[in-house]
Design a protein around this motif. Structure first.
Motif, PDB file in Angstrom:
ATOM      1  N   MET A   1       0.810  -1.224   0.000  1.00 55.73           N
ATOM      2  CA  MET A   1       0.000   0.000   0.000  1.00 55.73           C
ATOM      3  C   MET A   1       0.841   1.271   0.000  1.00 55.73           C
ATOM      4  O   MET A   1       0.313   2.375  -0.056  1.00 55.73           O
ATOM      5  CB  MET A   1      -0.972   0.000   1.181  1.00 55.73           C
ATOM      6  N   ARG A   2       2.171   1.141   0.114  1.00 58.47           N
ATOM      7  CA  ARG A   2       3.117   2.267  -0.092  1.00 58.47           C
ATOM      8  C   ARG A   2       3.036   3.370   0.958  1.00 58.47           C
ATOM      9  O   ARG A   2       3.574   4.455   0.734  1.00 58.47           O
ATOM     10  CB  ARG A   2       2.917   2.894  -1.471  1.00 58.47           C
ATOM     11  N   ASP A   3       2.368   3.083   2.061  1.00 64.96           N
ATOM     12  CA  ASP A   3       2.151   4.086   3.094  1.00 64.96           C
ATOM     13  C   ASP A   3       2.755   3.565   4.382  1.00 64.96           C
ATOM     14  O   ASP A   3       2.358   2.477   4.833  1.00 64.96           O
ATOM     15  CB  ASP A   3       0.630   4.276   3.241  1.00 64.96           C
TER      16      ASP A   3
ATOM     17  N   PRO B   1       6.208  -5.379   4.228  1.00 60.36           N
ATOM     18  CA  PRO B   1       6.942  -4.348   4.985  1.00 60.36           C
ATOM     19  C   PRO B   1       7.779  -3.370   4.168  1.00 60.36           C
ATOM     20  O   PRO B   1       8.402  -2.477   4.765  1.00 60.36           O
ATOM     21  CB  PRO B   1       7.848  -5.183   5.895  1.00 60.36           C
ATOM     22  N   ASN B   2       7.825  -3.464   2.846  1.00 60.80           N
ATOM     23  CA  ASN B   2       8.779  -2.641   2.084  1.00 60.80           C
ATOM     24  C   ASN B   2       8.284  -1.223   1.784  1.00 60.80           C
ATOM     25  O   ASN B   2       8.338  -0.757   0.663  1.00 60.80           O
ATOM     26  CB  ASN B   2       9.185  -3.347   0.781  1.00 60.80           C
ATOM     27  N   THR B   3       7.817  -0.573   2.840  1.00 66.62           N
ATOM     28  CA  THR B   3       7.459   0.843   2.741  1.00 66.62           C
ATOM     29  C   THR B   3       8.674   1.677   3.144  1.00 66.62           C
ATOM     30  O   THR B   3       9.763   1.140   3.339  1.00 66.62           O
ATOM     31  CB  THR B   3       6.269   1.153   3.668  1.00 66.62           C
TER      32      THR B   3
ATOM     33  N   SER C   1      16.201  -9.891  -4.292  1.00 65.48           N
ATOM     34  CA  SER C   1      16.006  -8.441  -4.290  1.00 65.48           C
ATOM     35  C   SER C   1      14.682  -8.093  -4.956  1.00 65.48           C
ATOM     36  O   SER C   1      14.211  -8.791  -5.839  1.00 65.48           O
ATOM     37  CB  SER C   1      17.136  -7.779  -5.065  1.00 65.48           C
ATOM     38  N   SER C   2      14.091  -6.991  -4.500  1.00 62.85           N
ATOM     39  CA  SER C   2      12.914  -6.454  -5.171  1.00 62.85           C
ATOM     40  C   SER C   2      12.742  -5.015  -4.714  1.00 62.85           C
ATOM     41  O   SER C   2      13.655  -4.460  -4.098  1.00 62.85           O
ATOM     42  CB  SER C   2      11.685  -7.309  -4.867  1.00 62.85           C
ATOM     43  N   THR C   3      11.589  -4.412  -5.027  1.00 63.53           N
ATOM     44  CA  THR C   3      11.337  -3.038  -4.604  1.00 63.53           C
ATOM     45  C   THR C   3      11.620  -2.896  -3.105  1.00 63.53           C
ATOM     46  O   THR C   3      11.112  -3.687  -2.311  1.00 63.53           O
ATOM     47  CB  THR C   3       9.860  -2.656  -4.872  1.00 63.53           C
ATOM     48  N   GLY C   4      12.435  -1.911  -2.728  1.00 64.41           N
ATOM     49  CA  GLY C   4      12.680  -1.660  -1.313  1.00 64.41           C
ATOM     50  C   GLY C   4      14.012  -2.182  -0.784  1.00 64.41           C
ATOM     51  O   GLY C   4      14.350  -1.957   0.373  1.00 64.41           O
TER      52      GLY C   4
ATOM     53  N   MET D   1       7.461  -7.553 -13.380  1.00 65.10           N
ATOM     54  CA  MET D   1       7.224  -7.754 -11.946  1.00 65.10           C
ATOM     55  C   MET D   1       8.125  -8.878 -11.458  1.00 65.10           C
ATOM     56  O   MET D   1       8.697  -9.624 -12.254  1.00 65.10           O
ATOM     57  CB  MET D   1       5.751  -8.061 -11.663  1.00 65.10           C
ATOM     58  N   ASN D   2       8.250  -8.992 -10.117  1.00 68.14           N
ATOM     59  CA  ASN D   2       9.062 -10.047  -9.503  1.00 68.14           C
ATOM     60  C   ASN D   2       8.177 -10.924  -8.617  1.00 68.14           C
ATOM     61  O   ASN D   2       7.508 -10.363  -7.759  1.00 68.14           O
ATOM     62  CB  ASN D   2      10.159  -9.440  -8.631  1.00 68.14           C
ATOM     63  N   PRO D   3       8.204 -12.236  -8.783  1.00 70.14           N
ATOM     64  CA  PRO D   3       8.885 -12.965  -9.841  1.00 70.14           C
ATOM     65  C   PRO D   3       8.330 -12.575 -11.214  1.00 70.14           C
ATOM     66  O   PRO D   3       7.224 -12.087 -11.319  1.00 70.14           O
ATOM     67  CB  PRO D   3       8.582 -14.429  -9.534  1.00 70.14           C
TER      68      PRO D   3
ATOM     69  N   PRO E   1      10.580   0.217 -12.274  1.00 70.29           N
ATOM     70  CA  PRO E   1      10.279  -0.605 -11.092  1.00 70.29           C
ATOM     71  C   PRO E   1       9.410  -1.816 -11.438  1.00 70.29           C
ATOM     72  O   PRO E   1       8.610  -1.772 -12.372  1.00 70.29           O
ATOM     73  CB  PRO E   1       9.516   0.362 -10.187  1.00 70.29           C
ATOM     74  N   SER E   2       9.599  -2.885 -10.663  1.00 66.75           N
ATOM     75  CA  SER E   2       8.818  -4.113 -10.853  1.00 66.75           C
ATOM     76  C   SER E   2       7.529  -4.061 -10.047  1.00 66.75           C
ATOM     77  O   SER E   2       7.549  -3.621  -8.891  1.00 66.75           O
ATOM     78  CB  SER E   2       9.631  -5.324 -10.409  1.00 66.75           C
ATOM     79  N   GLY E   3       6.467  -4.528 -10.610  1.00 63.83           N
ATOM     80  CA  GLY E   3       5.213  -4.642  -9.870  1.00 63.83           C
ATOM     81  C   GLY E   3       4.025  -4.154 -10.674  1.00 63.83           C
ATOM     82  O   GLY E   3       4.160  -3.280 -11.527  1.00 63.83           O
TER      83      GLY E   3
HETATM   84  O1  DOR Z   1       7.002  -7.000  -8.545  1.00 63.48           O
HETATM   85  C1  DOR Z   1       7.152  -6.805  -7.348  1.00 63.48           C
HETATM   86  N1  DOR Z   1       6.837  -5.626  -6.790  1.00 63.48           N
HETATM   87  N2  DOR Z   1       7.646  -7.775  -6.583  1.00 63.48           N
HETATM   88  C2  DOR Z   1       7.990  -7.563  -5.308  1.00 63.48           C
HETATM   89  O2  DOR Z   1       8.489  -8.458  -4.690  1.00 63.48           O
HETATM   90  C3  DOR Z   1       7.818  -6.247  -4.690  1.00 63.48           C
HETATM   91  C4  DOR Z   1       6.793  -5.483  -5.379  1.00 63.48           C
HETATM   92  C5  DOR Z   1       6.816  -4.026  -5.013  1.00 63.48           C
HETATM   93  O3  DOR Z   1       6.765  -3.722  -3.814  1.00 63.48           O
HETATM   94  O4  DOR Z   1       6.866  -3.187  -5.924  1.00 63.48           O
END
Ligand code: DOR
Ligand code: ZN
Ligand code: ZN
Ligand code: ZN
Length: 403
Positions: A21-23, A51-53, A107-110, A230-232, A275-277
């Motif tokens: 939710m990015r918040d 938790p990757n806010t 690794s991914s966003t954050g 996106m990841n995966p 960015p992935s997602g």
């Molecule tokens: O595609 C992704 N986006 N995979 C992730 O693991 C994190 C997510 C994101 O927070 O943007």
């Protein structure tokens, strides 16, 4: 109040066990208000967030700050994972009011990748909460990046984030779960080959799949470009089919969105800087209901994968006993409604979707959270906020509840 719903279908509210939710900190992409409105419209009455806010949710204090934010901004119910880092073992040991510990094995966003094998093992050995993993092997990812250096475009994303990387990482996590008898949940499984691994570990392991890994594949890079990053990564059509079959066979227990909004501008950059997602809460339930309409599964299956399954996996209790009486988290569905998915009519802040233009049958039309209608036919009632989901991990999770 009498609700007339002739010809409609009433199901339990969807629990989306994997969203971003990015918040706080990344609210140009989404925030708890916009994200929760998107949930309400999409028939999701509870979300569990990663938790990757910014700051990342890596201590009890930060977790409770996020809970307070949500109490003031979310119109649906909520819960928050606590993230593992190189130095927060003590926090992970004592964390409460959380569905579990999230570990990024790749690794991914954050930038929360935890690639130290000793530390990974120590978390399985020393903590008690259920563990959710993002399973992609960072060494294998890096090796492929080197091989493809210089020529990279988004089509290479699926070579870099390969089946081998996911399989290796899932094997490692499953071995640790077995050794330490620790409950493990594999997030967003993307490859059919992965299903074959954790099928041998069914007593300790649960898994989830996203709508994009079920319904999109490498062929979609052609039209979507980095919108399909996106990841995966996306895999092949055979993987789509194997993943859907795994749901039908109870080898994957839940559907969750991995709702990962990024702005249109960010996604229109150049790979690999993009960015992935992809966003997902607006479209997950309609995409699954379309499978019911097409006779690929039943309404009961959808309820099992999107409502009952996540409640069992994360030990979610009947929640929100803030008033005398019962709490009804419900969604009314119109299976006669056929509509084209369209980014600008979504509630997520990013307002784009990788499913743009897809015609699907079966849409949520009214949503109740804790007995109160929060969404009806395009309108929201934001006069009462959602409540914190409660987790009773002594319940023992999915396999304990399924007997
Ligand atoms: O595609 C992704 N986006 N995979 C992730 O693991 C994190 C997510 C994101 O927070 O943007
Ligand atoms: Zn992930
Ligand atoms: Zn099942
Ligand atoms: Zn995620």
């Amino acid at each position: 109040e009498t609700v007339y719903a002739y010809g409609m279908t009433l199901i339990p509210g969807v629990i989306d066990a994997h969203v971003h939710m990015r918040d706080p900190g990344l609210t140009a992409k989404e925030d708890l208000r916009s994200g929760s409105r998107a949930c309400a419209k999409g028939g999701i009455t509870t979300f569990l967030e990663m938790p990757n806010t910014n700051p990342a949710t890596i201590s009890q204090k930060l977790l409770e700050e996020k809970l307070t934010l949500a109490a003031n901004k979310s119109i649906v119910n909520y819960g928050f994972f606590v993230g593992a880092t190189l130095q927060n073992m003590e926090e992970l040991k004592k964390a409460t009011r959380t569905p579990g510990i999230k570990i990024y094995m790749g690794s991914s966003t954050g930038d929360m990748a935890l690639t130290d094998p000793g530390l990974l093992e120590a978390i399985f050995a020393e903590t008690k909460l259920p563990i959710a993993v993002h399973a992609e092997d960072e060494t294998i990812i890096e090796k492929m990046k080197q091989e493809l250096a210089g020529t990279r475009n988004v089509v290479d994303h699926s070579k870099i984030r390969s089946v081998e990387a996911e399989v290796a990482s899932i094997k490692r996590a499953c071995a640790l779960a077995r050794e330490y008898k620790h409950r493990l949940h594999i997030c967003h499984v993307s490859a059919g080959a992965s299903v074959d691994i954790f099928e041998d570990h069914a007593d300790v392991i649960t898994a989830e799949v996203t709508p994009h890994h079920l319904f999109l594949n490498v062929d979609d890079y052609l039209n979507l470009g980095t919108l399909a990053q996106m990841n995966p990564s996306l895999k092949t059509q055979e993987d789509n089919e194997a993943l859907f079959q795994a749901l039908l066979d109870d080898k994957i227990q839940i559907v969750a969105t991995d709702h990962a909004p990024h702005t249109w501008e960010e996604k229109c950059g150049r790979y690999p800087e993009t960015p992935s997602g992809v966003p997902g809460v607006d479209t997950a339930l309609p995409l699954m209901l379309d499978m019911v309409a097409k006779d690929k599964c039943t309404m009961e299956d959808v309820v099992h994968w999107m409502c009952e399954g996540p409640a069992l996996v994360w030990d979610i209790l009947e929640k929100g006993r803030i008033e005398v009486g019962y709490d009804a988290d419900l969604v009314l569905i119109d299976m006669n409604k056929t509509q084209v998915i369209h980014g600008p009519s979504m509630e997520t802040k990013c307002r784009w979707t990788p499913f743009e233009g897809r015609e699907v049958t079966g849409w949520p039309v009214r949503t109740w959270v804790c007995g109160k209608e929060v969404y009806r036919d395009g309108k929201f009632d934001e006069s009462r906020m959602g409540v914190e989901a409660m987790f009773d991990h002594s319940r023992g999770g999915y396999w304990a509840g399924i007997e």
